[in-house]
Scaffold this active site. Structure first.
Site, PDB file in Angstrom:
ATOM      1  N   SER A 136      40.688  34.683  25.236  1.00  0.00           N
ATOM      2  CA  SER A 136      40.409  33.464  24.605  1.00  0.00           C
ATOM      3  C   SER A 136      41.867  33.862  24.241  1.00  0.00           C
ATOM      4  O   SER A 136      42.414  32.303  23.438  1.00  0.00           O
ATOM      5  CB  SER A 136      39.884  33.233  23.600  1.00  0.00           C
ATOM      6  OG  SER A 136      38.291  33.054  23.599  1.00  0.00           O
ATOM      7  N   GLU A 245      41.475  18.510  29.780  1.00  0.00           N
ATOM      8  CA  GLU A 245      40.542  19.385  30.371  1.00  0.00           C
ATOM      9  C   GLU A 245      39.447  19.761  29.697  1.00  0.00           C
ATOM     10  O   GLU A 245      37.781  19.353  29.887  1.00  0.00           O
ATOM     11  CB  GLU A 245      40.791  21.061  30.590  1.00  0.00           C
ATOM     12  CG  GLU A 245      39.678  21.729  31.054  1.00  0.00           C
ATOM     13  CD  GLU A 245      40.166  23.565  30.986  1.00  0.00           C
ATOM     14  OE1 GLU A 245      39.274  24.719  31.677  1.00  0.00           O
ATOM     15  OE2 GLU A 245      41.278  23.483  30.745  1.00  0.00           O
ATOM     16  N   ARG A 246      39.322  19.472  28.359  1.00  0.00           N
ATOM     17  CA  ARG A 246      38.263  19.709  27.743  1.00  0.00           C
ATOM     18  C   ARG A 246      37.255  17.893  27.532  1.00  0.00           C
ATOM     19  O   ARG A 246      35.863  18.536  27.499  1.00  0.00           O
ATOM     20  CB  ARG A 246      38.937  20.125  26.030  1.00  0.00           C
ATOM     21  CG  ARG A 246      38.995  21.409  25.845  1.00  0.00           C
ATOM     22  CD  ARG A 246      40.069  22.326  24.679  1.00  0.00           C
ATOM     23  NE  ARG A 246      39.861  23.579  25.503  1.00  0.00           N
ATOM     24  CZ  ARG A 246      41.499  23.758  24.643  1.00  0.00           C
ATOM     25  NH1 ARG A 246      41.793  23.981  23.425  1.00  0.00           N
ATOM     26  NH2 ARG A 246      41.629  25.535  25.067  1.00  0.00           N
ATOM     27  N   GLN A 339      11.172  21.659  28.635  1.00  0.00           N
ATOM     28  CA  GLN A 339      10.163  21.711  27.854  1.00  0.00           C
ATOM     29  C   GLN A 339       8.861  20.877  28.324  1.00  0.00           C
ATOM     30  O   GLN A 339       8.147  21.167  28.945  1.00  0.00           O
ATOM     31  CB  GLN A 339      10.553  22.087  26.625  1.00  0.00           C
ATOM     32  CG  GLN A 339       9.021  21.722  25.575  1.00  0.00           C
ATOM     33  CD  GLN A 339       9.302  23.634  25.748  1.00  0.00           C
ATOM     34  OE1 GLN A 339       9.649  24.376  26.596  1.00  0.00           O
ATOM     35  NE2 GLN A 339       7.777  24.056  25.195  1.00  0.00           N
ATOM     36  N   GLY A 343       5.443  23.539  33.508  1.00  0.00           N
ATOM     37  CA  GLY A 343       5.661  24.180  34.679  1.00  0.00           C
ATOM     38  C   GLY A 343       6.853  24.153  35.645  1.00  0.00           C
ATOM     39  O   GLY A 343       7.627  24.805  35.754  1.00  0.00           O
TER      40      GLY A 343
END
Length: 381
Positions: A136, A245-246, A339, A343
């Protein structure tokens, strides 16, 4: 389904780009997406195919074989890739960022030398910023380039470099002056240069089809004419570039949200419990609605940030807000998809577990969510 999410393709040209990308990726990427994740294999053949169609050069000028600085077209292609495989998205956008950086700050000679090869994917591009002790805190990077005659001699190490082991050329932040942000310059470094080496790719949780490496420079001699932009101004130049980029991270996160929502919805329509489809239970409906809200907000924020960047305006704050929300939304939506599938969602029989693993990267890579919040906070003060 009555609900239609935000569409980045607002022109006929962009709709054609989307259809071309979607058809190609359905044929070439979708059938191998699970395999390249499992094998941690970079899909070079898909990469080259996208290049042959002109889909990875849209950000480059037409004069060099590109699409004429088409920000939204680039986003549309990135979305189509990310809907299927976020790892392939990560590598293709790393290539796009290299192309865009050279176009944005390069000399006429640099553009003529590199952009045609990058736009066509004859060469693969990357960018090298992060270091073992400078993540960072980009301004503290230590990789040094010392001027010796008509070369820069580069020594140091970069880490978590997308495409590090497959790129032909990278744009690299180096220290050419004193400490801090004012001593940083950008160099264009060809990976065939003696003294350049890349490690074996890291074994990662997600985005496994994208090779992420440590790269090392040992007395790597780079021609002085490969200085990209102004000497000791690389930090400032990179900050101007980062909103793009973001915003593209927002594109990927929106794609992950959409794929996960559609997969969960289809499963809940078919799966029955207590004598009726899961989708008829109000609690399941609420979960699906929450996922749709996250998707819609992510894509709306992303579209607005991309449009502002494409206009030439400062989109720094908007891109940071987009990345913060999108990264969290992608985690929420893919987790809810797992969720809802129960499974099965936890197995590799369905792709939602892969999307969940892929989503975890985006609050870290490209600037952590914590750094994005600092950017937003500083804009408020």
């Amino acid at each position: 389904m009555q609900y239609q999410t935000v569409d980045y393709a607002e022109t006929e040209e962009h709709r054609m780009i989307r259809e071309t990308a979607r058809r190609y990726l359905a044929d070439k990427l979708a059938p191998i997406a699970a395999d390249i994740d499992r094998e941690e294999r970079f899909p070079l053949e898909v990469f080259k195919g996208l290049g042959a169609l002109g889909l990875l050069g849209l950000i480059a000028p037409e004069a060099y074989g590109g699409g004429g600085h088409d920000v939204m077209g680039t986003a549309i292609v990135a979305e189509e890739i990310a809907r299927i495989c976020a790892g392939t998205y990560t590598s293709t956008t790393g290539h796009v960022f290299c192309t865009h950086w050279i176009d944005k700050y390069g000399t006429a000679e640099q553009k003529a030398k590199y952009l045609p090869k990058l736009a066509s994917t004859e060469w693969i591009g990357g960018m090298a910023i992060t270091e073992p002790e400078a993540g960072s805190d980009v301004a503290s990077l230590k990789t040094r380039a010392v001027r010796q005659g008509d070369h820069w001699v580069v020594n140091g190490t970069k880490t978590f470099i997308t495409n590090g082991s497959v790129a032909n050329v990278i744009v690299c932040l180096t220290r050419t002056g004193g400490p801090g942000p004012k001593g940083i310059s950008t160099l264009i470094i060809e990976t065939a240069t003696p003294g350049f080496s890349a490690s074996k790719p890291f074994e990662k949780c997600g985005n496994r089809a994208s090779p992420t490496c440590e790269i090392t420079f040992e007395n790597c001699r780079v021609p002085v004419e490969n200085l990209l932009g102004k000497e000791n101004n690389g930090f400032v130049e990179s900050m101007v570039f980062f909103p793009f980029e973001r915003a593209l991270v927002g594109v990927c996160c929106g794609a992950l949200c959409e794929s996960a929502l559609l997969a969960a919805l289809a499963y809940c329509k078919e799966r029955k419990q207590f004598g009726k489809p899961l989708v008829e239970f109000q609690m399941v409906q609420q979960m699906l609605a929450d996922m749709a809200v996250d998707l819609h907000v992510t894509k709306t924020l992303t579209r607005d940030a991309l449009k502002k960047y494409a206009s030439g305006a400062d989109a720094n704050v908007e891109a940071s807000i987009t990345k913060i929300f999108a990264a969290d939304a992608a985690l929420r939506v893919t987790s809810q998809a797992v969720q809802l599938l129960g499974g099965y969602g936890y197995t590799r029989e369905f792709p939602v577990e892969r999307w969940f693993r892929d989503a975890r990267l985006f609050s870290i890579g490209g600037g952590t969510s914590q750094i994005q919040k600092l950017i937003v906070a500083r804009a408020l003060l």
